[in-house]
Design an enzyme around this catalytic site. Structure first.
Site, PDB file in Angstrom:
ATOM      1  N   ASP A   1      -0.789  16.046  23.743  1.00  0.00           N
ATOM      2  CA  ASP A   1      -0.456  14.822  23.015  1.00  0.00           C
ATOM      3  C   ASP A   1       1.061  14.622  22.980  1.00  0.00           C
ATOM      4  O   ASP A   1       1.750  15.034  23.910  1.00  0.00           O
ATOM      5  CB  ASP A   1      -1.065  14.931  21.598  1.00  0.00           C
ATOM      6  CG  ASP A   1      -1.454  13.582  21.026  1.00  0.00           C
ATOM      7  OD1 ASP A   1      -0.557  12.737  20.868  1.00  0.00           O
ATOM      8  OD2 ASP A   1      -2.640  13.377  20.724  1.00  0.00           O
TER       9      ASP A   1
ATOM     10  N   HIS B   1       1.756  10.846  16.596  1.00  0.00           N
ATOM     11  CA  HIS B   1       0.377  10.882  17.094  1.00  0.00           C
ATOM     12  C   HIS B   1      -0.142  12.310  17.279  1.00  0.00           C
ATOM     13  O   HIS B   1      -1.249  12.659  16.854  1.00  0.00           O
ATOM     14  CB  HIS B   1       0.343  10.114  18.420  1.00  0.00           C
ATOM     15  CG  HIS B   1      -1.002   9.780  18.959  1.00  0.00           C
ATOM     16  ND1 HIS B   1      -1.691  10.629  19.814  1.00  0.00           N
ATOM     17  CD2 HIS B   1      -1.795   8.702  18.795  1.00  0.00           C
ATOM     18  CE1 HIS B   1      -2.843  10.063  20.150  1.00  0.00           C
ATOM     19  NE2 HIS B   1      -2.935   8.896  19.540  1.00  0.00           N
TER      20      HIS B   1
ATOM     21  N   SER C   1      -8.385   7.786  19.385  1.00  0.00           N
ATOM     22  CA  SER C   1      -7.488   8.943  19.349  1.00  0.00           C
ATOM     23  C   SER C   1      -7.754   9.800  18.130  1.00  0.00           C
ATOM     24  O   SER C   1      -7.516  11.003  18.152  1.00  0.00           O
ATOM     25  CB  SER C   1      -6.031   8.491  19.277  1.00  0.00           C
ATOM     26  OG  SER C   1      -5.555   8.119  20.524  1.00  0.00           O
TER      27      SER C   1
END
Ligand SMILES: *[C@@H]1O[C@H](CO)[C@@H](O)[C@H](O)[C@H]1NC(C)=O
Ligand SMILES: *[C@@H]1O[C@H](CO)[C@@H](O)[C@H](O)[C@H]1NC(C)=O
Ligand SMILES: *[C@@H]1O[C@H](CO)[C@@H](O)[C@H](O)[C@H]1NC(C)=O
Length: 775
Positions: free
Chosen positions: A139, A215, A544
């Site tokens: 990620d 994220h 996600s």
């Protein structure tokens, strides 16, 4: 063999050359797949060989440069090559294919309770919270100081771990601990790309595993974050935050940068993760367009390599819904996860001057609006229907509430545009495309988001009223049965499978709307430059967010059942999923307000405690995936990139697969064509329940226009016979079909029960003009 592969690849390459002939002298990055059996023995390592292959190429205008050498996920390397160098390389018989490097994009306190976890029974207590299972999160990196990555209470680092904590100026050795056991950064592909943000590369994003985006910290803490008391975002969603597998270890592989996530870097991270010894790979990244064929899709190729090493690869389906065939990461060896809501709302009502109240959602945390009504305008009358920054006319917006339409730019950016134009607040309204899906955002102005129906009514009110007014009232966090949940997010990417429609995708749905999890200290909750706020936890939405939920569940299942393959883990999650929301009605699709179906939610919503003890599993050996590729029509050269393990060479000949539909998948996707009205699929189920003599009976729910016959209809297991086979015959009773809610599609299920377990597989049926596969 090699000749065939060459001509095939060469034609692919020529297509590519002609499409990019404009960059005449330009070096581009490529991923080069080579046959490892061609390595001359004089080279001590594959890397030496790869370097030598590159040195043998013409060296003007400059030598080719190696980015990465791959030896586990795939065999090959990535390099920066000129067109001439690429052409010469392709003449080498060792080379299988040369694929241009591509950029992908990144696509969570209450979800454990929603998933039914408890400390005293079920999956958590039977897996010791995933202790010692290693989850590799590929990620944007990780914020190591976050309390979700505290290692308190964890034992020593598992002795099987071979990874590393790559240190750097802003990533000291103390960054890693017994929770965050490894961290690495991969950027060679990114640096050679056209989107190389070299000027900001050190200032804004760190060339280390540190997450400057948020994220990666969010996804890692969702999958395997430690227990953190009293977590919240501005008091919203307050409670205990914990990852699904709160004692699993995390290895962070940073592969996403401001310019995107490059295949060459993703492949390098997968290759390394295999070497390091991870058990689960969580990848909330994918293409934004339609999925490419598997042999051209680096994530599919890398995931195959990982699966071959016994690693579960869990991926997001994408946020490109509600269009058909939008799901990505859809290879049969990948666990593909869509997004759904949970029973928690962050309610903020829009109240218009005519006294109507519209239920909306918001994470706004600043000064509230006055209770009195404020002038209301429609963005479309003020210069920018979608509320782009700098496009709203201040003299029309100043001091007013602005109704903005969803779409185009980021939702939080619309709020920021209203703020910059002097607006007092914002009502963000869905258009038909996102229907009634509500995602909460921590807007910089008082704002709420309402569904498409409310949006239409408010627009009408503005048009018909002489002096329209509104206000917004913020109600905080509400948990309960209304509205019902789970429901599928409109943005969640959908099937049918664009590449191999015979494999049902997505596999399952999991929480992906308004999820609270850890955040970076580097940017505010909106990720906007003008947002000065810093938060420990953030609430965001996307597939996600649903992917790491399932990655964490896979880690728990792996710990609970050390002998289960990645396919068995997927099977357990698929056959125990549910498709009824907590109202008792079928799960709704928020894009349409109608019942969802298996092309939208796969088998349904994951049910971890049931997955612990599924009764039967549909297992798949890696050889069968190869046989599947042969059966769907991949020619040998196309398959070669998957075949690096010589033991797989003969898989196509020795396989029991009669057709691609025989792949032992835990769900059924059936395609009838103008000449095909009967389809037969074989399946093998393995008894993994405690009763070795279990007897299972079949139950069938046939789609309206399909007859389903299962033979035998009873499976009697015994100590000697723990695996039994059955055959399903699907017969179309109308040519063309298509009386279901979607023309040409109908749905049903096949389930096996022994009184204790219900092993349910969804059946999705399509009538297509041609039943021929796309190869
Ligand atoms: C990309 O950025 C790096 C680091 O700033 C720089 O050295 C390199 O030359 C850049 N490459 C390209 C192709 O722009
Ligand atoms: C919990 O967190 C909130 C918000 O950060 C804070 O105001 C409150 O004092 C905390 N409560 C406890 C018991 O720590
Ligand atoms: C903004 O609105 C005012 C008032 O209607 C108008 O006079 C002005 O021309 C508009 N400005 C722009 C840039 O359109």
């Amino acid at each position: 063999m090699a000749k065939l592969s060459l001509s095939f690849v060469f034609s692919l390459f020529l297509c590519f050359l002609s499409s990019s002939s404009s960059s005449s002298e330009g070096f581009e990055s490529y991923i080069v797949h080579v046959q490892r059996s061609h390595k001359p023995s004089l080279f001590s390592s594959h890397k030496h060989w790869h370097n030598s292959l590159l040195r043998s190429l013409p060296s003007s205008p400059k030598p080719a440069t190696l980015l990465y050498s791959y030896s586990r996920a795939v065999h090959g390397f990535s390099a920066q090559l000129s067109p001439i160098q690429t052409a010469v390389l392709l003449r080498n018989p060792a080379v299988i294919s040369v694929i241009p490097d591509q950029a992908r994009e990144i696509h969570t306190t209450h979800t454990p309770a929603f998933l039914g976890f408890s400390d005293n029974s079920g999956l958590w207590s039977n897996s010791d919270y995933g202790e010692d299972v290693i989850v590799g999160v590929l990620d944007t990196g990780i914020w190591p100081e976050h309390p979700s990555f505290s290692d308190s209470g964890l034992g020593p680092i598992p002795s099987t771990w071979k990874g590393e904590c790559e240190i750097g100026p802003d990533f000291p050795a103390e960054s890693c601990n017994r929770k965050l056991i490894g961290a690495r950064a991969f950027y060679r592909g990114y640096l050679t790309s056209k989107k190389n943000a070299s000027s900001t590369h050190t200032a804004k994003e760190s060339r280390s595993p540190r997450d400057t985006e948020g994220h990666g910290t969010h996804t890692a803490s969702t999958a395997a974050g430690s227990v953190v008391a009293n977590a919240s975002l501005f008091h919203y969603a307050q409670g205990i935050a914990r990852g699904m597998a709160s004692k699993a270890r995390i290895a962070a592989y940073k592969i996403c940068w401001t310019g995107g996530c490059y295949d060459s870097d993703i492949m390098a991270a997968m290759d390394q993760a295999i070497a390091d010894g991870v058990h689960v790979i969580s990848l909330s990244v994918g293409s934004s367009g339609f999925a490419s064929e598997y042999h051209m899709d680096s994530i599919a190729i890398g995931a195959f390599g990982a699966t071959r090493h016994g690693i579960v690869v869990s991926c997001s389906a994408g946020n490109s819904g509600p269009g058909s065939e939008t799901a990505t990461n859809i290879a049969p060896w990948i666990l593909t996860v869509g997004a759904s809501t949970v029973d928690r709302e962050f309610s903020a009502n829009a109240i218009t001057g005519d006294g109507k109240v519209f239920t909306g959602t918001s994470l706004y945390a600043g000064e509230p609006l006055p209770n009195s009504q404020i002038s209301l305008v429609y963005s479309g009358d003020c210069g920018s229907r979608l509320c782009y920054s700098g496009k709203l006319n201040s003299s029309l917006v100043e001091g007013k509430i602005v109704l903005c339409d969803r779409g185009g730019n980021a939702r939080v950016e619309k709020g920021s545009a209203v703020k910059l134009a002097g607006g007092a607040g914002m009502i963000l309204a869905n258009t038909a495309e996102s229907g009634e899906e509500l995602t909460a955002d921590s807007h910089l102005v008082p704002a709420t988001m309402v569904g498409a129906k409310a949006g239409d009514q408010i627009r009408d009110y503005i048009k018909s009223s002489e002096s329209p007014t509104a206000t917004i009232s913020f109600l905080g966090t509400l948990i309960g049965p209304s509205p019902p949940s789970p429901r599928v997010a409109a943005f969640s990417s959908r099937g049918p499978n664009h590449v191999t429609p015979i494999i049902l995708k997505p596999d399952v749905i999991a929480p992906g709307v308004n999820i609270l999890a850890g955040w970076t200290g580097m940017v505010g909750p909106t990720d906007l430059d003008i947002d000065p706020r810093r938060v420990q936890f953030n609430i965001i939405s996307g597939t996600s967010m649903s992917c790491p939920h399932v990655s964490g569940l896979a880690a728990l299942l792996r710990k609970a059942h050390l002998d289960w393959s990645p396919a068995a883990i997927k099977s357990a999650l698929v056959t125990t999923a549910y498709d009824i929301e907590n109202s008792g009605e079928p799960i709704e699709d928020l894009a349409t307000g109608k019942s969802s179906n298996s092309f939208i939610h796969g088998a349904g919503h994951v049910d971890p405690n049931k997955a612990l003890n599924p009764g039967l599993v549909y297992d798949i050996d890696v050889k069968e995936y190869v046989a599947f590729l042969c059966a769907v029509g991949y020619s040998f050269p196309g398959i070669l990139v998957f075949l690096q393990d010589p033991s797989l060479y003969d898989a196509c000949e020795t396989s029991k697969l009669r057709t691609a539909g025989d792949l032992n998948y835990p769900s059924f996707s059936v395609i009838f064509g103008s000449t095909v009205d009967v389809v037969k699929y074989k399946r093998v189920v393995k008894n993994v329940g405690s009763n070795v003599d279990a007897v299972y009976q079949v139950g069938v729910k046939s789609p309206v226009n399909v007859e389903i016959d299962v033979s035998p209809s009873k499976l009697e297991f015994s100590k000697e016979k723990s695996e039994l086979e059955y055959e399903v015959t699907f017969k179309s009773v109308v040519l063309g079909g298509g009386v279901g809610s979607v023309p040409g599609q109908e749905f049903g299920s096949i389930q096996w029960t022994d009184g204790e377990h219900v092993v349910k597989s969804p059946v999705a049926v399509q009538w297509r003009q041609s039943s021929v596969q796309s190869f």
